[in-house]
Design an enzyme around this catalytic site. Sequence first.
Site, PDB file in Angstrom:
ATOM      1  N   HIS A   1       0.843  -1.193   0.000  1.00 11.63           N
ATOM      2  CA  HIS A   1       0.000   0.000   0.000  1.00 11.63           C
ATOM      3  C   HIS A   1       0.877   1.241   0.000  1.00 11.63           C
ATOM      4  CE1 HIS A   1      -3.096  -2.841   0.761  1.00 11.63           C
ATOM      5  NE2 HIS A   1      -4.025  -1.931   0.942  1.00 11.63           N
ATOM      6  N   LYS A  27     -13.282   5.820   6.448  1.00 11.02           N
ATOM      7  CA  LYS A  27     -13.634   6.842   5.457  1.00 11.02           C
ATOM      8  C   LYS A  27     -15.145   6.980   5.322  1.00 11.02           C
ATOM      9  CE  LYS A  27     -12.582   6.046   1.091  1.00 11.02           C
ATOM     10  NZ  LYS A  27     -13.787   6.127   0.241  1.00 11.02           N
TER      11      LYS A  27
END
Length: 943
Positions: free
Chosen positions: A163, A606
Amino acid sequence: MATATMPAPTEISAPQVQPQPTAETGLAADVGLLDGLLTAAIRRLAGADAVALVTEVRAASQQLRATHSIDAARQLRDRLEQLDLPSLRLLIRAFSVYFDLINLAEQQARVRAIRKRTLQLAPLPMGESVESALRDLHERGVGPRQVAHMLGRALVSPVFTAHPSEARRRTTLEKLMSIARHLDRLEYHTLLPQEREAATAAIAEEVEAFWLTDAVRDRRPLVLEEVRHGLEMVESSLLDVVPRVYRDLENALFRVYGEAAKEGELRVPSFLRFGSWIGGDRDGHPHVTHTVTVEAMRMQQQTILRHYATRIGEFLHRLSHSDRLFRPSAAFLEGLRKDAALLPNISDPADHEPYRAKCRFIAERLRRTLAFVAKVQPQWSAAELVLPPGVYRGHTELLADLHAIADDLRANGAAFAAAGALQDLIRQVEVFGVHLLRLDIRQHATRHAKAMAEILAWAGLAPRYLKLSPNERFDLLVHELHQARPLIPTHLPFSPETNEVIQTFRAIAAVLEQQCPEAIETYIISGAGEPAHMLEVLLFAREARLFRPAEGVSLLNIVPLFETLEPLRGGAVIIQRLLTLDIYRRHLQLRGNLQEVMIGYSDSNKESGALQSPWALYRAQRDLGETARRTGVAIQIFHGRGGAVGRGGGPANRAILSQPRGTVAGRLRLTEQGEMIADRYGHPAIAERHLGQILNAVLRTSFAAGDDSPEPTWERILDRLAASACRHYRALVYETPEFLTYFEQATPINEISQLKIGSRPARRGAAHDIDQLRAIPWVFSWMQSRHTLPGWYGLGSAVEEYLAERGGDAADLQSMYQRWPFWKALVDNAQMILAKADLTIARLYADLVADAALGNAIYERIAAEHHRTAAVILVITGQRALLDDVPVLQKSIQRRNPYVDALSFVQLVLMRRLRATEEPGEELAMAVLESINGIASGLKNTG
């Protein structure tokens, strides 16, 4: 201010040798040494004017930090606006290199603190160590047989991902590792004056090269380059650390449980495993194909086989034991005869050094295995592959060869040879096999569904599969799984996207059958939200011969990733429905009656904010644990944690201890992502400590003390707080139409998308909305702009409302903080990320919004929530200032904040120029990317 000019070449004087640091002065000494060497390099390579410029901006930032005046901040920004681009880039380079060096000095201080604490406490263990956990268990009456039972079924598996939150180049990390080795030598070796001078000069050489090295990549790394970088990290540190972790555990068991450990009642099995997503994670990543996955696995095998070959070469020199002085066992000699028959002309039959002879055979088998791995091209349709003679297909035969040597040495009284480096190599083979890291495969559920729809339509079975209800899809897949005929033809007539899904499963099967049977065992479905998503994968596995229930074969763990609020809430129901199917229960029986479930910290944050997300994750684990107890199927949780608090970051030990009771039970998988890989595994001493802390937490939470379960009242409070915090968070992020404009203009999200820190795109699709944005650039952008919003927004309003209704009475929340590990970890992570925010600097980023009124309105909402959250945290924790109870971290943030501020001012100037220019030059764009890189180094755990 003019650009600093290059001076004429001057004679380079030897760097000043620093006195050997003590434990108390070590950090200051390291910072002084590295800062001095950097300043000297800047003066030598860029001139005295450059040093003066850096010093002036540093002093101005420190002065501003004392006042927090927005007007003064704007004045400093405007002063920097007068500088030309070369001067701004010089400032970026100076502060960025400084941050990397200060991070290194703090790493050295941590190593020093570990050593000092170990010496001070000896013979007692350090806190959060394996031995401290065992002592705690022993005092609570946990006996050796209980510990042995837990270790016998334990699994601790960190999984490395690519990532893209590691902004530093591999070249930068290599230079930092080199400097760290020299600092270690200065501190821990007794050196002659000239040797100390040479070591300091070597550091100066690296700092000089650091200054002259590009800070950012000029292109995105290829996936296989990311694989190589990950392997270098493992090879440089982890391979040697793992045997030490096992030795620590074995010694701790002996010290705590005495004779029970000595007599073998407490054998330590090999329960550590390491995994990787690098080369296997294709979720939204067009460059991870089935051929890339095969090559990634090849690279891993080559790395570990070369390592074993080197170690066996060392034993060829060590094991000089002569059979004139001892008698090898008949079994050992028989093994040598079999080796000679398999591999003639490798060893002299008249050799009187039988262990060296055995090592020659092992070395030849490793050589042949390496040659095979280098040329094999796994093909799904190929006939059964016949391995060349002597090739190790899996780790079992290699382990048997090493045990043969160790057992014979032990039987002949050579206990030290059997228990030393040879035992370490045996541990490495047990943990890393001949594959190194188990490669997880990940793909999004929508890719499977679209591929299945095309296949079923082609076969005439369901022309509108995607239009069916979830129950209809479920029933159709169950029916198809019971059919004996194949569904997918050998030659694929489908679209490239569908063919790639099918070829991925076929490539997995080919690798397992023809290359390495231990290489891959987990298939992760991101975006999983219904039982059909798992049945689709099971059907694809059956079509690739990975699932053959009639033959008793199922080679893949099928793992749903629940990463948004509704799947987290319904995850237990999804698993429960699958467990009603005979075909799925048969799959689980063939996988050890264990179902793994991954929970995602990033997308849930999120979507629902800093309080609702961790609470939903907590409840999901508890619900899954209840499902496991009710059905008798073990459910193992895989934690998809990132580095930043907005992605589940924070101390790993505390995070594990804060999980619901009974959900760990000795088995834990968790991701190690981005910059946290280098931070936790780059230095061997820190890697050993980190793994020890994980094992400490796994041991302790697997035998819960009984006093850490939340009271029902607390859970009701969390239900209420989480719902309120989510409402406030979504009101800003999703229900304020102008918020997306603020986000795109007040943060460097668009510039970050151009930063070549990883091979993966920043968005899952083409749409420019928050839903399509990946969680990493979402968090990264808020960290860069100093808002740090994902780690805390909504918490303050929720707690403030709760306290207002109770007349300000915070007793319940304070008691929860003292007694409930989950709430304490959540509050502590929030205060850490709040402390890294700077609302004065964030105000200047808000100035970038074209519509000033919009920028002011959104900023004021964010700033007000920041103040509320900081205030309620102080009430809950009883502190006067954030992080008062963690002074080391508090001082670290305070030490680096003024320098981060300076970089933020430069970035603001550059972003204004970049956005005001229709066709910005390459140097301006590169300068913005360099500023992003520098701020990331300054703030740490940014993604």
